[in-house]
Design a protein around this motif. Sequence first.
Motif, PDB file in Angstrom:
ATOM      1  N   CYS A  39     -42.019 -13.105 -28.268  1.00  0.00           N
ATOM      2  CA  CYS A  39     -40.943 -14.104 -28.637  1.00  0.00           C
ATOM      3  C   CYS A  39     -40.700 -15.305 -27.482  1.00  0.00           C
ATOM      4  O   CYS A  39     -40.182 -16.229 -27.515  1.00  0.00           O
ATOM      5  CB  CYS A  39     -39.627 -13.473 -29.181  1.00  0.00           C
ATOM      6  SG  CYS A  39     -38.796 -12.713 -27.673  1.00  0.00           S
ATOM      7  N   THR A  40     -41.077 -14.781 -26.351  1.00  0.00           N
ATOM      8  CA  THR A  40     -40.976 -15.693 -25.037  1.00  0.00           C
ATOM      9  C   THR A  40     -41.871 -16.849 -25.106  1.00  0.00           C
ATOM     10  O   THR A  40     -41.840 -17.680 -24.381  1.00  0.00           O
ATOM     11  CB  THR A  40     -41.158 -14.964 -23.849  1.00  0.00           C
ATOM     12  OG1 THR A  40     -42.438 -14.291 -23.942  1.00  0.00           O
ATOM     13  CG2 THR A  40     -40.112 -13.901 -23.653  1.00  0.00           C
ATOM     14  N   GLU A  41     -42.947 -16.636 -26.286  1.00  0.00           N
ATOM     15  CA  GLU A  41     -43.825 -17.802 -26.235  1.00  0.00           C
ATOM     16  C   GLU A  41     -43.605 -18.780 -27.352  1.00  0.00           C
ATOM     17  O   GLU A  41     -43.916 -20.000 -27.492  1.00  0.00           O
ATOM     18  CB  GLU A  41     -45.418 -17.404 -26.205  1.00  0.00           C
ATOM     19  CG  GLU A  41     -45.565 -16.784 -24.918  1.00  0.00           C
ATOM     20  CD  GLU A  41     -47.066 -16.039 -25.086  1.00  0.00           C
ATOM     21  OE1 GLU A  41     -47.951 -16.687 -25.914  1.00  0.00           O
ATOM     22  OE2 GLU A  41     -47.607 -15.514 -23.980  1.00  0.00           O
ATOM     23  N   SER A  42     -43.158 -18.154 -28.630  1.00  0.00           N
ATOM     24  CA  SER A  42     -42.695 -18.805 -29.822  1.00  0.00           C
ATOM     25  C   SER A  42     -41.409 -18.472 -29.927  1.00  0.00           C
ATOM     26  O   SER A  42     -41.186 -17.401 -30.710  1.00  0.00           O
ATOM     27  CB  SER A  42     -44.105 -18.629 -30.939  1.00  0.00           C
ATOM     28  OG  SER A  42     -43.463 -19.216 -31.967  1.00  0.00           O
ATOM     29  N   TYR A  43     -40.395 -19.286 -30.038  1.00  0.00           N
ATOM     30  CA  TYR A  43     -38.961 -18.999 -30.388  1.00  0.00           C
ATOM     31  C   TYR A  43     -38.467 -19.317 -31.745  1.00  0.00           C
ATOM     32  O   TYR A  43     -38.788 -20.515 -31.711  1.00  0.00           O
ATOM     33  CB  TYR A  43     -38.301 -19.909 -29.266  1.00  0.00           C
ATOM     34  CG  TYR A  43     -36.915 -19.656 -28.950  1.00  0.00           C
ATOM     35  CD1 TYR A  43     -36.242 -18.424 -28.691  1.00  0.00           C
ATOM     36  CD2 TYR A  43     -36.031 -20.648 -29.524  1.00  0.00           C
ATOM     37  CE1 TYR A  43     -34.997 -18.337 -28.750  1.00  0.00           C
ATOM     38  CE2 TYR A  43     -34.874 -20.389 -29.618  1.00  0.00           C
ATOM     39  CZ  TYR A  43     -34.229 -19.257 -29.115  1.00  0.00           C
ATOM     40  OH  TYR A  43     -32.746 -19.172 -29.122  1.00  0.00           O
ATOM     41  N   ASN A  44     -38.297 -18.377 -32.473  1.00  0.00           N
ATOM     42  CA  ASN A  44     -37.576 -18.563 -33.737  1.00  0.00           C
ATOM     43  C   ASN A  44     -36.225 -19.285 -33.325  1.00  0.00           C
ATOM     44  O   ASN A  44     -35.132 -18.310 -33.435  1.00  0.00           O
ATOM     45  CB  ASN A  44     -37.596 -17.460 -34.524  1.00  0.00           C
ATOM     46  CG  ASN A  44     -36.907 -17.644 -35.560  1.00  0.00           C
ATOM     47  OD1 ASN A  44     -36.367 -18.606 -36.318  1.00  0.00           O
ATOM     48  ND2 ASN A  44     -36.118 -16.512 -36.434  1.00  0.00           N
ATOM     49  N   HIS A  45     -35.952 -20.469 -33.514  1.00  0.00           N
ATOM     50  CA  HIS A  45     -34.678 -21.025 -33.287  1.00  0.00           C
ATOM     51  C   HIS A  45     -33.783 -20.996 -34.391  1.00  0.00           C
ATOM     52  O   HIS A  45     -32.569 -20.439 -34.108  1.00  0.00           O
ATOM     53  CB  HIS A  45     -34.748 -22.520 -32.808  1.00  0.00           C
ATOM     54  CG  HIS A  45     -33.663 -23.292 -32.485  1.00  0.00           C
ATOM     55  ND1 HIS A  45     -32.613 -22.627 -32.157  1.00  0.00           N
ATOM     56  CD2 HIS A  45     -33.451 -24.503 -32.207  1.00  0.00           C
ATOM     57  CE1 HIS A  45     -31.532 -23.746 -31.635  1.00  0.00           C
ATOM     58  NE2 HIS A  45     -32.018 -24.534 -31.820  1.00  0.00           N
TER      59      HIS A  45
END
Length: 108
Positions: free
Chosen positions: A7-13
């Motif tokens: 999740c540090t590379e693709s963040y689910n905002h």
Amino acid sequence: TETSVPCTESYNHHYVASIAGKQAVSVGHGEDVGHGHVPLYRIASGAERDPIGIPVVQTFSEHNGNEARQSFHGLPRGVVQPIAQPDRFIFNPMQINTRNPDGSGRVG
């Protein structure tokens, strides 16, 4: 091919999802509320409204993603959100790429 990333590379905002029934007809988009225009629906011509008022569309707007991990995203036990004749699931996630734009993966 799908590849899992931390999740540090693709963040689910956040995300917005809608469930639409057979009688729901898309009529375009309304106001831009910051992340795109809100879809608008109406009941199809000739379709009758549900006699007890079950909606043909329901939108679920979850305004927290990874920043609120382990928070509850649902309805309490015994509670449902009925949709008359559901036949479509429309999903609009907002993912943020947090990797360095140069592709190195380094922070900064």
